[in-house]
Write an enzyme that holds these catalytic residues in place. Structure first.
Site, mmCIF file in Angstrom:
data_model
loop_
_atom_site.group_PDB
_atom_site.id
_atom_site.type_symbol
_atom_site.label_atom_id
_atom_site.label_comp_id
_atom_site.label_asym_id
_atom_site.label_seq_id
_atom_site.Cartn_x
_atom_site.Cartn_y
_atom_site.Cartn_z
ATOM 1 N N CYS A 99 0.830 -1.201 0.000
ATOM 2 C CA CYS A 99 0.000 0.000 0.000
ATOM 3 C C CYS A 99 0.866 1.254 0.000
ATOM 4 C CB CYS A 99 -0.958 -0.003 1.187
ATOM 5 S SG CYS A 99 -0.144 -0.031 2.798
ATOM 6 N N HIS A 547 -1.492 1.682 7.416
ATOM 7 C CA HIS A 547 -1.965 1.559 6.038
ATOM 8 C C HIS A 547 -1.867 2.916 5.352
ATOM 9 C CE1 HIS A 547 -4.146 -0.032 2.628
ATOM 10 N NE2 HIS A 547 -5.077 0.907 2.734
#
Length: 803
Positions: A99, A547
């Site tokens: 990510c 994230h």
């Protein structure tokens, strides 16, 4: 333009007007309303009340231009009757905790100057360097923005290339998005960089001495940071980083070459000699101090070194030395005497400046000043930056930044107190009260002010002035030139010896109108100082896990989208402003540039008969379309110094140029200047002759070395063996094997030798090679040595028994 998703999901269907199949068929027999090209690749706008028909990607893609200018999102292919929505965007598949990479790639791909370069200037994306990351990135950009793009792309090839460059990204652990971004941009620059054209007026310059390969992004050893926050992680994290949230402040030293009058050059050289010889002199004479407020041409100091560098080229033609004579020497002729008779040492190899699309888009310049409070001497350094790492100030730091007393001190120090000139005490008190209940109210302007505030240096070793004692000083910096896209990194992660922490403070940032005027140097020539946000990378989670996502503004419709790996969702502006920003990309405001583009488009549409057609660099034309300040016209990327087309570019010259009618050329030339004007393309005969000479020189040198080295290997008991620096030898090898166009400089053995009692000996474990006396004489007679370096001309003789 087939939809990658179900058409019923498109929110723009409400804007479609009523249209019949018969009307579409009738439009398919028409022509593009801009360039009058016929089918079959025509597209009709579906916006209610709009009757536009334009050509597609097989021509100049006026249908896309129409969508960008009018914000009409839906269009239909008049041949296949497939519908395309320009607002649909493509995600990136997560291929194993990636990510951080996906967010960085989406943020970067939504920077129009860079993306349009890879889409429209594909012929310039050429490299023989591995892993050819620029080609992988070009393919990825093409997949992300192709009209028939899928709902998501798998960036496997680019990821493999990054892992080949930097082992940090191997495996499947979470990494830092800013680290990835920096690694990618560094490699793209390295693969795409080209030497800047040499000016014909080769006068003397003052330059920073910055190592064996000097380009516009070489790193500075003197000022690794201009940070003034005073946080405990500054020394450890600005340069190294690593792990999740690892961060670095990447400051790159500029060559800072400045033309100076002859008398100033002489004076600078004298000052340099004094700095070398008078280590304990504190420069008591006031007239020898550098005044940064009145001096129009500052003296550039790097590690205390000032150097006057000649701009005369060190290139020389080996054929003029009749090297062919050496190839046919009889066995009894002394090779050394013959070589010395036929060769003359060349001048020093002058370091080149380089540029690439990365440096064109992201490079800015900071001028850093350090004033010694003992002798009042000021050292000034110019540094290139491609991103700025800003501290996030805490409550105490904010109080100092906003206080009126600190404001006054900063203004007097030439720092950034004026950033708060418009803020009164009432607003400050209100923010301070709110900070007790909801945490500190920090703005991006606060972070910039903290970064550019003056920094008091207590008891620092004054290596800048060659003084080996502890002294106090003041350090402050300003921006000298502004990048087209300003990349800002917020230092959210702090890495201590045993643990890492994350600063979760919300930093508010403007979507439009970020003004950096308060942080400009007084003599800066920057015209546009306002920036609008393009994209922002956000990190959710802790320093050890989390994230990454990205919010990006689509250039076609000005709407904001959230990129969460392969998921792409339209979001509101308030959603973006509430994000926990980590890396932000700002682009110069382009209102004036947009008006100028419309004027040029109007001139194109006039279709006046033109007696002459002019050729313009496709690369500069991309700047004109995407930059707020494209700068003067530059046709150097397809012309040689003689005004013709270089032979190595002749095969793809059509991909490098765009032909303009005379009225368009006259307008842009009067507006931007530059050039040169080109209305005839021809392959340069002079360059062709030079290339042939260079190839012959390479072959001659290589053949002679192989011949001499073979004789050396067959010698059973050589009496004398000469050592040569492998660093220099690799440069020479790269030249003769055509991996590098420039010959190496003089032989320099200073790094492999040590002086013991006036006698040069080989360093323990030195990176050196062994050659024969004849080979040494051959190479030394061609390349000579650096007369300014005491050891570089010395040959190292070692008897066989001592090896």
């Amino acid at each position: 333009k087939s939809l990658p998703r179900n058409l019923s999901d498109c929110p723009h269907l409400d804007s479609v007007g009523e249209i019949t199949k018969e009307e579409l068929i009738q439009k398919s027999h028409g022509k593009c309303q801009d360039c009058e090209v016929g089918g079959p690749n025509l597209w009709a706008c579906l916006e209610n009340g709009c009757s536009y028909v334009g050509c597609g990607e097989s021509h100049t893609d006026h249908s896309t231009v129409h969508s960008q200018d009018t914000k009409h999102n839906l269009t239909v292919n008049l041949t296949t009757l497939r519908v395309w929505c320009y607002a649909w965007l493509t995600g990136l598949k997560n291929i194993g905790n990636t990510c951080y990479m996906n967010a960085a790639l989406q943020a970067l791909s939504n920077c129009p100057p860079l993306t349009q370069y890879f889409l429209e200037c594909g012929a310039l994306v050429r490299t023989d360097k591995k892993p050819a990351l620029c080609k992988s990135y070009q393919k990825l950009v093409a997949d992300l923005w192709h009209k028939n793009r899928p709902s998501y792309v798998v960036p496997t090839t680019l990821f493999q290339g990054i892992k080949a460059i930097n082992p940090m990204f191997r495996g499947y652990s979470q990494q830092d998005s800013q680290e990835f971004l920096r690694c990618l941009m560094d490699q793209l620059h390295e693969e795409l960089k080209e030497p800047l054209p040499e000016p014909f007026d080769r006068s003397s310059t003052i330059s920073v001495d910055s190592g064996p390969e000097e380009d516009s992004r070489s790193q500075s050893d003197e000022f690794q940071s201009c940070e003034s926050c005073g946080s405990s992680d500054r020394a450890d994290n600005e340069l190294h980083g690593g792990g999740v949230g690892g961060e670095r402040f990447y400051t790159h030293m500029n060559e800072a070459e400045m033309l100076i009058p002859e008398q100033e050059e002489i004076q600078a050289n004298r000052e340099w000699q004094k700095e070398k010889n008078m280590i304990n002199d504190l420069y008591r004479d006031a007239d020898k101090d550098v005044d940064t407020t009145n001096e129009t041409t500052p003296i550039i100091s790097s590690q205390g070194a000032l150097k006057v560098q000649s701009r005369i080229s060190g290139e020389h033609n080996m054929l003029s030395y009749r090297i062919s004579l050496l190839l046919n020497l009889p066995s009894h002729v002394s090779l050394r005497s013959a070589a010395m008779a036929t060769f003359s040492p060349p001048k020093n190899k002058r370091q080149k400046k380089y540029r690439s699309v990365i440096s064109d888009v992201f490079d800015g310049t900071i001028v850093s000043s350090v004033q010694c409070l003992t002798c009042d001497r000021v050292s000034v350094t110019l540094e290139n930056f491609q991103d700025i790492s800003l501290p996030i100030p805490g409550k105490e730091d904010l109080a100092k930044l906003h206080s009126s007393s600190h404001q006054t001190a900063l203004v007097k120090a030439g720092s950034c107190g004026e950033a708060y000139a418009a803020q009164g005490w009432i607003a400050f008190v209100m923010e301070y009260i709110k900070s007790w209940f909801w945490g500190p109210v920090v703005t991006l302007q606060d972070c910039l002010a903290a970064f550019f505030a003056r920094d008091e240096l207590k008891g620092a070793t004054d290596s800048i002035f060659f003084l080996f004692r502890l002294r106090n000083g003041v350090k402050f910096c300003k921006m000298q030139s502004l990048p087209e896209i300003l990349c800002i990194h917020l230092k959210r992660f702090r890495h201590e010896l045993m643990f890492s922490t994350k600063i979760g403070t919300h930093v508010s940032f403007p979507l439009e109108g970020l003004d950096v005027q308060p942080f400009l140097a007084k003599d800066s020539s920057a015209q546009t100082t306002n920036y609008d946000l393009l994209s922002v990378i956000c990190h959710h989670g802790t320093a050890s896990s989390g994230h990454y996502i990205a919010y990006c503004r689509n250039d076609a419709n000005n709407l904001w989208y959230e990129f969460d790996d392969q998921s792409v969702t339209e979001v509101t502006e308030s959603c973006v402003q509430n994000a926990e920003a980590y890396v932000l990309f700002y682009k110069k405001s382009t209102e004036d540039a947009v008006k100028e583009r419309r004027r040029v488009a109007g001139l194109f549409n006039m279709m006046e008969p033109s007696l002459l057609q002019f050729y313009v660099s496709r690369q500069w034309l991309n700047k004109f379309k995407t930059f707020a300040e494209p700068g003067p016209i530059s046709n150097d990327d397809f012309l040689c110094s003689h005004g013709g087309v270089p032979p190595n570019k002749a095969s793809y010259i059509d991909d490098l140029v765009v032909m303009l009618p005379q009225n368009v050329w006259d307008h842009i030339y009067s507006r931007y200047g530059g050039g040169p004007a080109v209305n005839h393309l021809y392959v340069c005969h002079t360059c062709q002759i030079e290339i042939e000479k260079l190839e012959k020189r390479r072959k001659t040198e290589l053949d002679m070395f192989v011949r001499l080295n073979k004789a050396f290997q067959e010698e059973e008991s050589p009496v004398v063996i000469y050592c040569i620096s492998m660093h220099w030898f690799r440069e020479w090898e790269g030249f003769v094997k055509a991996k590098d166009n420039d010959p190496p400089g003089p032989i320099d053995n200073s790094k492999i030798t040590v002086n013991k009692n006036g006698h040069l000996t080989l360093k323990q474990g030195a990176d050196s090679g062994q050659i024969s006396e004849e080979t040494w004489n051959f190479l030394h007679s061609i390349y000579g040595g650096d007369s300014e370096t005491s050891q570089s001309e010395e040959k190292i003789e070692m008897e066989t028994r001592s090896l």
